[in-house]
Write an enzyme that holds these catalytic residues in place. Sequence first.
Site, PDB file in Angstrom:
ATOM      1  N   GLY A  15       0.218  -1.034  -0.224  1.00  0.00           N
ATOM      2  CA  GLY A  15      -0.142   0.459   0.000  1.00  0.00           C
ATOM      3  C   GLY A  15       0.873   1.129   0.132  1.00  0.00           C
ATOM      4  N   GLY A  17      -0.263   4.164   0.199  1.00  0.00           N
ATOM      5  CA  GLY A  17      -0.995   5.512   1.092  1.00  0.00           C
ATOM      6  C   GLY A  17       0.323   6.253   1.381  1.00  0.00           C
ATOM      7  CB  VAL A  83      -0.996  -7.886  -2.073  1.00  0.00           C
ATOM      8  CG1 VAL A  83      -0.402  -9.263  -0.600  1.00  0.00           C
ATOM      9  CG2 VAL A  83       0.541  -7.767  -2.320  1.00  0.00           C
ATOM     10  CD  GLU A 174     -12.979  18.672   3.460  1.00  0.00           C
ATOM     11  OE1 GLU A 174     -11.991  18.545   4.151  1.00  0.00           O
ATOM     12  OE2 GLU A 174     -12.980  17.884   2.769  1.00  0.00           O
ATOM     13  CG  ASP A 311      -8.374   5.077   6.634  1.00  0.00           C
ATOM     14  OD1 ASP A 311      -7.381   5.613   7.781  1.00  0.00           O
ATOM     15  OD2 ASP A 311      -8.237   5.161   5.785  1.00  0.00           O
ATOM     16  CB  ALA A 327      -3.962  12.756   6.316  1.00  0.00           C
TER      17      ALA A 327
END
Length: 454
Positions: A15, A17, A83, A174, A311, A327
Amino acid sequence: MVEPMKTPHKVVIVGGGFAGLYAAKALGKSGFDVTLVDKRNFHLFQPLLYQVATGTLSPADISSPLRAILNRQKNTRVLMGEVIDLDPQQQKIILRNGELAYDSLIVATGVSHHYFGNDNWAEVAPGLKTVEDALEMRRRIFLAFEAAEKETDPEKRRAWLTFAIAGGGPTGVELAGAIAELAYSTLKRDFRNIDTKETQILLIEGMDRILPPYDPKLSTQAAHSLERLGVTIKTKTLVTNVTEDAVTIRQGENIESIPTRTVLWAAGVKASSMGEAIAQRTGAQLDRAGRVIVEPDLSLANYSNIFIIGDLANYSHQDDKPLPGVAPVAMQEGQYVAELIQRRLQGQAVIPFRYVDIASLAVIGRNAAVVDLRFVKFSGIFAWLIWLFVHIYYLIEFDNKLVVIFQWGWNYFTRKRGARLITGEESLLQLGIDENGNYYAPSGDRSNVATTHT
């Protein structure tokens, strides 16, 4: 006697991120053999995805190639691959087209949308987790205005100009603010047959207030800011059904069907499929969202060399509740695990992970945001400026920072958005335009094809 060379410790990160990337960067000088695997070749700055969805930024403005980010780390390689499984006994991960051995494994594959058992809603109510999601949202938002411009039936036109956003967290807030600025400011002179000020934006939240994790005062201030922009907020309201032309909501005992052609989903998340694979192979426990329940050091109970971060992890060892999927949590977890692996191999003591919550921020619109710095909470233009600075600071590459600063400055002074593109052949069909550029009835009846071409 010549001593055999020691093989470097192999760290595999799944990952790219925030969690995975920050772990990889923290291991850049470790001397380990580090491999970062991701099915995409880029890191995506997800907090600004809503600006792609509403035409402020382009995908490249908030994306950076993983190889470019890590090319100075000689001990690190990047593999593009998916994966699909792991073998903890043999210490290897299974890719769709091969295998990869590890000594320490870090899994940070994140989450996707959660429709609470109604996965069929995904086709008509897209979420916002990937570039593709943002582009699909952008297509639907701007297509709605184009379709309304051509629609002669007032009821159908009203449905095209109604936007329903499910979920009153930061993403929903947002999105609602950005669409309101689009309709009431950016687009107000662009159309001739419709008045974009007639647009209705609904923000639907199941809790008793928007931004539930925030201080109640900030939630109230955010609600007032959205209402000033023209957003209608419906709290204590649940979405019970979504179709192509309506959203059904329930508020207490009252059930209402609202005609709309655009429903956007920001109401929940579920863990990636790697969570199920990890549970099956290691016996790890999952929570209701499919996130992996981890130990105080972010490892698995029976496998101290497998770490789940970001997460995908349910870390409930601080304040007796899971850490939020934001984040800063992912960044700190990535850095912590990188340091932990190094300290373990050096025989040093390791303390449990503890998240340092510096601030929570959410932007509502032009000159409007809410900021919680723990020691002080405020809203307004100063909060908006802090939000701008923080997001620019955490963008990964320098050229991205420059581009986004320029775009934001241009948009601020001109109120224009340059990335308002509608893509995909299906968009033309929805507008009633056939493959030859002729207009026909949007219902699908092409018996009365006009001779006018686009």
